[in-house]
Write a protein that holds these residues in place. Structure first.
Motif, PDB file in Angstrom:
ATOM      1  N   GLY A 230      86.911 -19.232  77.014  1.00  0.00           N
ATOM      2  CA  GLY A 230      87.559 -20.375  76.367  1.00  0.00           C
ATOM      3  C   GLY A 230      87.691 -20.212  74.861  1.00  0.00           C
ATOM      4  N   GLY A 231      87.483 -18.993  74.341  1.00  0.00           N
ATOM      5  CA  GLY A 231      87.604 -18.767  72.894  1.00  0.00           C
ATOM      6  C   GLY A 231      86.477 -19.430  72.110  1.00  0.00           C
ATOM      7  N   GLU A 232      85.359 -19.795  72.805  1.00  0.00           N
ATOM      8  CA  GLU A 232      84.246 -20.487  72.146  1.00  0.00           C
ATOM      9  C   GLU A 232      83.006 -19.597  72.078  1.00  0.00           C
ATOM     10  N   ILE A 233      82.122 -19.899  71.132  1.00  0.00           N
ATOM     11  CA  ILE A 233      80.833 -19.197  71.063  1.00  0.00           C
ATOM     12  C   ILE A 233      79.929 -19.833  72.104  1.00  0.00           C
ATOM     13  N   GLN A 234      79.651 -19.081  73.151  1.00  0.00           N
ATOM     14  CA  GLN A 234      78.971 -19.630  74.328  1.00  0.00           C
ATOM     15  C   GLN A 234      77.458 -19.452  74.219  1.00  0.00           C
ATOM     16  N   LEU A 235      76.732 -20.523  74.536  1.00  0.00           N
ATOM     17  CA  LEU A 235      75.273 -20.429  74.560  1.00  0.00           C
ATOM     18  C   LEU A 235      74.824 -19.412  75.613  1.00  0.00           C
ATOM     19  N   THR A 236      75.530 -19.393  76.736  1.00  0.00           N
ATOM     20  CA  THR A 236      75.150 -18.448  77.808  1.00  0.00           C
ATOM     21  C   THR A 236      75.217 -17.000  77.309  1.00  0.00           C
ATOM     22  N   ASP A 237      76.227 -16.676  76.509  1.00  0.00           N
ATOM     23  CA  ASP A 237      76.333 -15.303  75.987  1.00  0.00           C
ATOM     24  C   ASP A 237      75.140 -14.999  75.076  1.00  0.00           C
ATOM     25  N   GLY A 238      74.726 -15.989  74.284  1.00  0.00           N
ATOM     26  CA  GLY A 238      73.548 -15.819  73.420  1.00  0.00           C
ATOM     27  C   GLY A 238      72.291 -15.610  74.251  1.00  0.00           C
ATOM     28  N   MET A 239      72.139 -16.406  75.291  1.00  0.00           N
ATOM     29  CA  MET A 239      70.934 -16.298  76.132  1.00  0.00           C
ATOM     30  C   MET A 239      70.912 -14.954  76.851  1.00  0.00           C
ATOM     31  N   LYS A 240      72.090 -14.503  77.259  1.00  0.00           N
ATOM     32  CA  LYS A 240      72.197 -13.207  77.946  1.00  0.00           C
ATOM     33  C   LYS A 240      71.685 -12.094  77.027  1.00  0.00           C
ATOM     34  N   LYS A 241      72.085 -12.162  75.777  1.00  0.00           N
ATOM     35  CA  LYS A 241      71.658 -11.163  74.789  1.00  0.00           C
ATOM     36  C   LYS A 241      70.145 -11.258  74.562  1.00  0.00           C
ATOM     37  N   LEU A 242      69.648 -12.490  74.428  1.00  0.00           N
ATOM     38  CA  LEU A 242      68.211 -12.676  74.190  1.00  0.00           C
ATOM     39  C   LEU A 242      67.398 -12.197  75.393  1.00  0.00           C
ATOM     40  N   SER A 243      68.010 -12.266  76.597  1.00  0.00           N
ATOM     41  CA  SER A 243      67.266 -11.867  77.805  1.00  0.00           C
ATOM     42  C   SER A 243      67.001 -10.359  77.836  1.00  0.00           C
ATOM     43  N   GLU A 244      67.658  -9.613  76.937  1.00  0.00           N
ATOM     44  CA  GLU A 244      67.343  -8.174  76.822  1.00  0.00           C
ATOM     45  C   GLU A 244      65.996  -7.991  76.114  1.00  0.00           C
ATOM     46  N   LEU A 245      65.557  -9.022  75.384  1.00  0.00           N
ATOM     47  CA  LEU A 245      64.309  -8.933  74.602  1.00  0.00           C
ATOM     48  C   LEU A 245      63.203  -9.830  75.141  1.00  0.00           C
ATOM     49  N   GLN A 246      63.577 -10.936  75.779  1.00  0.00           N
ATOM     50  CA  GLN A 246      62.588 -11.926  76.226  1.00  0.00           C
ATOM     51  C   GLN A 246      62.870 -12.344  77.661  1.00  0.00           C
ATOM     52  N   LYS A 247      61.827 -12.917  78.303  1.00  0.00           N
ATOM     53  CA  LYS A 247      61.998 -13.352  79.693  1.00  0.00           C
ATOM     54  C   LYS A 247      62.666 -14.719  79.773  1.00  0.00           C
TER      55      LYS A 247
END
Ligand code: UTP
Length: 295
Positions: A230-247
């Motif tokens: 949707g051309g938006e900064i998605q929280l899910t995309d941020g969480m996906k990235k953080l999940s590479e470092l944290q559970k």
């Protein structure tokens, strides 16, 4: 041991285009479900769960939100003078403690991830809750609402927590979806997540339903996330990235969620919440029965 979660972020800067024209001048979070603004229901849920500080990420034309959580001197004075002491006491009970609210503005509706990022300085270096106020919840058999169940899961597992609900596999393309890595029953470790998967590609039918506990490292990640669905900064995309470092852990919410951000969901919310109100339910049920009988 996990840190105590004291603060909740309420992103309320969206335009509410799905419920126009109601939201032309009234923020969608201020539409009423029974006799309380939608946002008050979400704040009630957070207070019940022990949250102490309420952070609102607002936008232009949302000033009534700030007023709602402030004193209304003339009204309160008049209520007292007219002896409407019950109404006065109820207003006072709803008022957050002095200094327990913060307001910041998202200058343009660039997406939920961006709205959460706007709260970074107010949250600081501690875990926090995110509550999407247009999703309002009622307890199930566990008698607690969704954010309280997320906090329980956080005490159990630490890490980051996402509340999930099951939907029909035909509807997964409308939501953020998670997959299960290890199942513990009510909770599970999340394997992966995806925002609005194309039809037929969803990893499960467990959707992200609007309540989260996040570690503060999410802010560093959100600062670098690019525009997604949707051309938006998605929280899910941020969480996906953080999940590479944290559970990340999912919690299956035991209860009922109503999406007041859609016209049908808003109507359903009014019915569901009215049926839970001891002062309104008996007469409301009788009227509903008459209406249903006439269908
Ligand atoms: P929604 O997508 O449901 O809200 O975002 P919206 O954009 O107001 O809805 P429609 O589609 O136009 O009807 C979920 C939550 O995130 C907030 C919204 O206010 C809502 O509470 N949000 C969304 C923001 O605060 N900023 C944004 O840029 C986007």
């Amino acid at each position: 041991m996990s840190k105590r979660v004291r603060k909740a972020v309420f992103p309320v800067a969206g335009l509410g285009t799905r419920v126009l024209p109601a939201t032309k001048v009234i923020p969608k979070e201020m539409l009423t479900v029974v006799d309380r603004p939608v946002l008050q229901h979400a704040v009630d849920e957070a207070r019940e769960a022990g949250i102490e500080h309420f952070i609102f990420v607002t936008g232009r034309n949302k000033a009534t939100i700030e007023d709602h959580f402030d004193m209304s001197y003339e009204l309160e004075d008049t209520l007292q003078k007219r002896g409407k002491l019950k109404e006065y006491a109820e207003l006072m009970a709803d008022l957050p403690a002095a200094g327990a609210t913060s307001f910041t503005r998202q200058q343009a509706p660039l997406g939920l991830g961006h709205a959460v990022w706007c709260a970074r300085d107010i949250v600081g270096d501690e875990p926090f809750a995110v509550i999407l106020p247009d999703m309002i919840t009622l307890p199930g058999v566990r008698k607690t609402r969704c954010i309280a169940q997320c906090l329980e899961a956080y005490e159990q597992h630490g890490g980051n927590i996402i509340a999930v609900e099951e939907v029909s596999p035909d509807d997964t393309h409308l939501y953020g979806v998670v997959s299960i890595a290890q199942d513990f029953g009510q909770t599970f470790q999340i394997g992966g997540m995806v925002e609005k998967p194309a039809k037929g590609t969803s990893p499960s039918n467990l959707i992200i339903s609007g309540r989260y506990i996040l570690e503060p490292e999410i802010f560093d990640v959100l600062a670098t996330v690019e525009k997604g669905a949707g051309g938006e900064i998605q929280l899910t995309d941020g969480m996906k990235k953080l999940s590479e470092l944290q559970k990340f852990f999912g919690v299956r919410f035991d209860g009922r969620t109503c999406d007041t951000g859609s016209k049908l969901g808003f109507l359903m919310a009014n019915v569901a919440f009215a049926l839970e109100r001891p002062d309104i339910a008996p007469a409301f049920k009788a009227e509903l029965k008459k209406m249903l009988g006439a269908l």
